[in-house]
Enzyme design. Structure first.
Site, PDB file in Angstrom:
ATOM      1  N   SER A 147       0.849  -1.188   0.000  1.00  0.00           N
ATOM      2  CA  SER A 147       0.000   0.000   0.000  1.00  0.00           C
ATOM      3  C   SER A 147       0.889   1.243   0.000  1.00  0.00           C
ATOM      4  O   SER A 147       2.084   1.168   0.315  1.00  0.00           O
ATOM      5  CB  SER A 147      -0.881  -0.011   1.256  1.00  0.00           C
ATOM      6  N   TYR A 160      -4.057  -0.976   9.911  1.00  0.00           N
ATOM      7  CA  TYR A 160      -3.825  -1.189   8.480  1.00  0.00           C
ATOM      8  C   TYR A 160      -2.404  -0.772   8.113  1.00  0.00           C
ATOM      9  O   TYR A 160      -1.692  -1.493   7.401  1.00  0.00           O
ATOM     10  CB  TYR A 160      -4.850  -0.387   7.674  1.00  0.00           C
TER      11      TYR A 160
END
Length: 255
Positions: A147, A160
């Site tokens: 990410s 996350y």
């Protein structure tokens, strides 16, 4: 070597988690279009049926699987079922993921555990079991989904962010151990893509504008924008690429 030999996946067998929609669905369809048979895994039974139907409609080969990625036993069972069905796997794409948005001081530990279990633990367990089989065959491609938050801290997404930093570290650790056995372990770091996970950001007009103003490409990514990167890392074209994190981000990191 001809381009079809470099980038083609005919005869290859792939497992893609998170294949029900979004990035996972796009990757599964791209691998199938390149010639692979794709085992499409989702979190709930029937979740990948639409993806499988779309692949078959285009003349590809696909089969639906399901597993709760937050349940380590279910993840291990998914790996075994995939091997039982396919005989062997040439490609593993760890795309299934989840995200919780809450300020860190209020972040529930149960949400922390859920995020780490789905985003990190499942990636490790599938890579461990299927990677062992790839090592035996001395051939295989593992693609993890990182990410932009593998590079930065983000806001209100501590679990996350932690998981995606860890995915990059795991990618490099496995590459160090397995490259000599003909197993390529790499990652793709998507930028800001139009998916369920970013729906809250897209709906926030101020945050949406902040994101767009930093993107040299001037737009959010579409799931199909990952197709080329996935095929590259799954194919012979990337045989000498190990432990790399390929950013597909519309120029976000360059800005």
């Amino acid at each position: 070597m001809q381009l079809q030999q470099l980038f083609g996946l005919t005869g290859k067998k792939a497992l893609v988690t998170g294949a029900s929609r979004g990035l996972g669905q796009a990757i599964a369809m791209a691998l199938a279009e390149a010639g692979a048979e794709v085992l499409c895994a989702s979190s709930a039974p029937g979740g990948s049926d639409a993806t499988v139907a779309a692949i078959r409609q285009q003349g590809g080969l696909a089969q639906a699987f399901s597993s709760d990625l937050a349940d380590s036993n279910a993840v291990i069972q998914l790996a075994e079922k995939a091997l039982d069905y396919a005989g062997h796997l040439d490609i593993l794409v760890n795309c299934g993921g989840t995200i919780s948005r809450t300020p860190a001081v209020d972040f529930a530990f149960s949400d922390w555990q859920q995020n780490l279990a789905v985003n990190l633990d499942a990636t490790f367990l599938l890579s461990q079991r299927l990677g062992a089989a790839m090592i035996e065959r001395r051939s295989g491609k593992i693609i993890n989904i990182a990410s932009m938050l593998s590079y930065s801290g983000g806001i209100t997404v501590p679990a996350y962010t932690a998981s995606k930093h860890a995915v990059v570290g795991l990618t490099r650790a496995l590459a160090n151990e397995w490259a000599g056995f003909g197993v390529n372990v790499n990652a793709i770091a998507p930028g800001y893509f139009k998916t369920d996970n970013t729906a809250a950001l897209q709906a926030n007009s101020d945050r949406n504008q902040q994101i767009l103003s930093r993107l040299p490409a001037g737009r959010w990514g579409e799931p199909s924008d990952l197709a080329g990167a996935a095929i590259f890392l799954a194919s012979s074209a990337s045989d000498y690429v190990h432990g790399h994190v390929l950013a597909v981000d519309g120029g976000w990191l360059a800005r």
